[in-house]
Design a protein around this motif. Structure first.
Motif, PDB file in Angstrom:
ATOM      1  N   ILE A 281       0.874  -1.173   0.000  1.00  0.00           N
ATOM      2  CA  ILE A 281       0.000   0.000   0.000  1.00  0.00           C
ATOM      3  C   ILE A 281       0.911   1.224   0.000  1.00  0.00           C
ATOM      4  O   ILE A 281       1.532   1.549   1.015  1.00  0.00           O
TER       5      ILE A 281
ATOM      6  N   THR B 136      -7.698   1.133 -11.954  1.00  0.00           N
ATOM      7  CA  THR B 136      -8.466  -0.050 -11.558  1.00  0.00           C
ATOM      8  C   THR B 136      -7.827  -1.358 -12.006  1.00  0.00           C
ATOM      9  O   THR B 136      -8.060  -2.404 -11.410  1.00  0.00           O
TER      10      THR B 136
ATOM     11  N   HIS C 252      -4.627  -2.970 -11.965  1.00  0.00           N
ATOM     12  CA  HIS C 252      -3.256  -2.878 -11.445  1.00  0.00           C
ATOM     13  C   HIS C 252      -2.820  -4.210 -10.847  1.00  0.00           C
ATOM     14  O   HIS C 252      -3.609  -5.169 -10.777  1.00  0.00           O
TER      15      HIS C 252
ATOM     16  N   THR D  47      -1.960  -1.423  -4.028  1.00  0.00           N
ATOM     17  CA  THR D  47      -2.862  -0.278  -4.130  1.00  0.00           C
ATOM     18  C   THR D  47      -2.230   0.866  -3.352  1.00  0.00           C
ATOM     19  O   THR D  47      -1.179   0.704  -2.745  1.00  0.00           O
TER      20      THR D  47
ATOM     21  N   PRO E 256      -6.123  -6.026  -2.264  1.00  0.00           N
ATOM     22  CA  PRO E 256      -5.640  -4.781  -2.887  1.00  0.00           C
ATOM     23  C   PRO E 256      -6.143  -4.605  -4.316  1.00  0.00           C
ATOM     24  O   PRO E 256      -6.347  -3.481  -4.767  1.00  0.00           O
ATOM     25  N   LYS E 257      -6.382  -5.706  -5.035  1.00  0.00           N
ATOM     26  CA  LYS E 257      -6.836  -5.592  -6.426  1.00  0.00           C
ATOM     27  C   LYS E 257      -8.220  -4.967  -6.517  1.00  0.00           C
ATOM     28  O   LYS E 257      -8.607  -4.444  -7.567  1.00  0.00           O
TER      29      LYS E 257
ATOM     30  N   PRO F 127      -9.047   0.598  -6.034  1.00  0.00           N
ATOM     31  CA  PRO F 127      -8.377   1.377  -7.089  1.00  0.00           C
ATOM     32  C   PRO F 127      -7.350   2.347  -6.508  1.00  0.00           C
ATOM     33  O   PRO F 127      -7.465   2.780  -5.349  1.00  0.00           O
ATOM     34  N   PHE F 128      -6.337   2.684  -7.303  1.00  0.00           N
ATOM     35  CA  PHE F 128      -5.445   3.768  -6.920  1.00  0.00           C
ATOM     36  C   PHE F 128      -6.285   5.040  -6.800  1.00  0.00           C
ATOM     37  O   PHE F 128      -7.171   5.294  -7.620  1.00  0.00           O
TER      38      PHE F 128
END
Length: 659
Positions: free
Chosen positions: A449, A466, A468, A473, A619-620, A623-624
């Motif tokens: 993270i 989205t 990644h 993330t 984490p997937k 989204p960033f």
């Protein structure tokens, strides 16, 4: 000729053998091929706008409602989770991705999520079911009423208008003398505006003065709370506002310091320190959304439902908090009402009080990786640590943390990451782009993270915000280039050329140079960029930049030039050239102004993402997100000296000013 005959004979033998093998394997290949009648699992996207208890509970309800209809993630459905983390840019990027055709249905939680997806999905390419929306009729998405024919054929859901009237009547019942109530709300949210309009009506009826203050982002909330307190409010009410809900801890703590109680329209807030909360059981609201979605997947038409209101009311009261405020009492009747809704309220335990098995087993192991001692890195680290505390986590009990600093040396950074890989922590949190890139190279499979990274995609962590790497993330801090370009154009008379230094070896620096150059070009301005290879070259490069005919320096941020920028500021001052910055720390060194991101709050945001991952979210599925913060800091004397003219809109963003 003999050679040709031999070759021809060989080719024929190969062909005959291949044909025999082909036919002998035909039956087995047919058996192994999937039957044409077997369909792939329906792909569902569930999107929430921010991480608040209200929206978390709504999403939990959606998943449960789908389960009750027979749609279980990984078994009978492929359900993907998305969270915009309160950021408009991220939210609309997610919405565009969701309507691209990859999903069979989108289910959203919150008014802002409804609006983002509905506006992107105007042609109805994807069925959209929504919930946790205060006023769907006023959301501007084509819903005009509760009738079957009063909504777009692909869009349906439930509205949940918070019981604003009840909140104020309960407040008056608990304190008959209450005559002024403050509210902090975001004017950019139609749901919030609808609640405030309702509050004005009930306040007029009860003879209560409503004192308002606006906060468009979470960083503006603290100042807005102080504003209503300074104007004499005797209590603060929080309605259906995403910004305020995301900052409920700040609102309650700031009000408590002034001995002013808070009451809200979210029943989970009483456990956070509100005197009471009355609202809906959003798990039940979410379950209704999931049920509608499940029935549509089974073949029902979205036109089978009207968009009606669903408010399964829950009242929670914090007697301990109420006892601390003079004039506020809790009657037996109110306690009875709260007890009657206990079964519903038991389903809305705040997320920060839930204890998954992983939490009970042992403390989480967290590693924070810093590339250097830069001020932004220090502020981000402090934000991360304070963010864990704000979410109810205690170091030593809930988590163990080590913060490791490479002191700007890549060899040291590599050694740090080698040691971390052997420790196998639960999450790793790199601060800055160089730290993230090194972490990506050395750590695989460990949840990462990141924080204070210019752009996660450019850094190599994914193809989009989205799409990644599944274990990565984080929170980006892309500078407000467009805003800075417009500020320069509008505030500096006769400006034509703007200068900056950049580092070709840093991908974020190269990208920032391009983005800023593009933004300036749209304003009719030219960017002159001088490269810097090492920190030692910064001063020499600054001399070349000042001799290039520029009229102002607006310095982008990168790791190489950062340490030498105070000297660049001095040289610019000696040349009577204004120095604008994307880093507020340079104001102390003599910069004219800074339009910057708040790195401390960036740390808080990244800690929220980390806790979501630690509690089980992949984490997937996060989204960033670019930090939602932005502040303007001024040096008043230099603003006057250089004749810089700031618009009223810009002056409203001023966080602080020097002498």
């Amino acid at each position: 000729m003999r050679i040709l005959k031999s070759l021809w004979l060989g080719v024929m033998l190969i062909l005959v053998t291949s044909a025999m093998l082909l036919f002998s394997d035909l039956d087995s290949r047919k058996v192994n091929e999937p039957a044409p009648s077997v369909k792939s699992l329906p792909k569902l996207a569930v999107m929430q706008w921010a991480s608040t208890d209200l929206l978390d509970h709504t999403v939990e309800g959606i998943i449960e409602g789908l389960r009750q209809q027979g749609y279980i993630n990984g078994k009978t459905a492929d359900i993907r989770m998305f969270n915009a983390s309160g950021d408009n840019t991220t939210g609309y990027a997610i919405a565009q991705d969701l309507v691209s055709g990859r999903y069979d249905m989108i289910l959203t939680a919150s008014t802002l999520a409804l609006q983002a997806v509905a506006k992107t999905n105007k042609d109805g390419r994807v069925v959209h079911v929504f919930g946790a929306v205060t006023d769907p009729y006023g959301a501007g998405v084509g819903i005009t009423g509760p009738g079957l024919d009063q909504h777009p054929p692909h869009l349906v859901g439930v509205g949940t208008f918070q019981p604003v009237d009840r909140a104020f009547r309960i407040a008056r019942q608990m304190n008959p003398t209450i005559n002024t109530v403050g509210v902090v709300w975001s004017p950019g949210e139609s749901n919030s505006e609808a609640c405030v309009k309702k509050a004005k009506l009930i306040c007029k009826e009860l003879g209560i003065k409503l004192i308002e203050a606006n906060a468009g982002t979470t960083t503006e909330v603290s100042e807005a709370v102080r504003s209503v307190l300074a104007r004499g409010c005797k209590a603060i009410w929080v309605g259906g506002d995403t910004v305020a809900n995301s900052s409920i801890g700040t609102i309650i703590s700031t009000a408590r310091a002034a001995m002013v109680p808070v009451f809200t329209n979210d029943p989970t807030d009483s456990s956070r320190g509100a005197i009471f909360g009355i609202g809906a059981s959003y798990q039940k609201v979410g379950a209704a959304v999931g049920e509608i979605g499940g029935q549509i997947l089974k073949g029902a038409s979205p036109k089978s439902w009207g968009v009606k209101s669903l408010v399964p009311e829950v009242l929670t009261i914090n007697k301990a908090v109420a006892s601390k405020f003079t004039g506020w009492t809790v009657s037996a009747d109110l306690l009875k009402q709260a007890a009657a809704s206990a079964s519903a309220s038991s389903a809305v335990t705040p997320a920060n009080q839930r204890s998954p098995d992983r939490e009970k087993a042992k403390p989480w192991e967290i590693r924070i990786v810093r590339y250097n001692d830069a001020q932004f890195s220090e502020e981000t680290w402090r934000g991360i640590m304070d963010g864990f505390k704000k979410q109810g986590l205690q170091e030593g009990r809930d988590f163990n943390v080590r913060c490791l600093n490479a002191q700007g040396d890549m060899v040291t950074l590599t050694s740090i990451l080698t040691a971390i890989r052997a420790e196998k922590p639960d999450v790793v949190m790199p601060i800055s782009t160089p730290a993230l890139q090194a972490t990506l190279q050395q750590l695989h499979g460990v949840p990462i993270i990141f924080a204070a990274v210019g752009d996660g995609v450019v850094a190599g962590a994914g193809r989009s915000v989205t799409d990644h790497m599944p274990n990565v993330t984080g929170i980006t801090t892309r500078s407000p280039f467009e805003e800075m370009a417009k500020l320069i154009k509008d505030s500096v008379p006769g400006i034509r050329k703007v200068g900056t230094l950049f580092t070709p070896a840093e991908i974020n620096s190269v990208t920032y140079r391009k983005w800023f150059g593009d933004a300036l070009q749209k304003e009719g301005l030219e960017l002159v960029a001088v490269p810097v290879t090492t920190s030692a070259e910064t001063s020499e490069a600054a001399t070349a930049l000042l001799q290039s005919g520029i009229q102002l320096i607006a310095q982008i941020t990168d790791s190489t030039t950062r340490s030498g920028l105070p000297q660049v500021v001095k040289r610019a001052s000696a040349a009577k050239i204004p120095f604008f910055s994307f880093d507020s720390s340079l104001i102390d060194s003599g910069a004219t102004l800074a339009l910057a991101r708040d790195y401390y709050h960036t740390g808080i945001e990244s800690s929220e993402a980390a806790v979501r991952v630690l509690r089980g979210t992949s984490p997937k599925d996060i989204p960033f997100a670019n930090t939602i913060t932005e502040s303007l800091t001024l040096n008043k004397a230099l603003i006057t000296k250089y004749g810089i003219r700031l618009s009223s809109d810009m002056l409203r963003k001023v966080k602080s000013s020097g002498k």
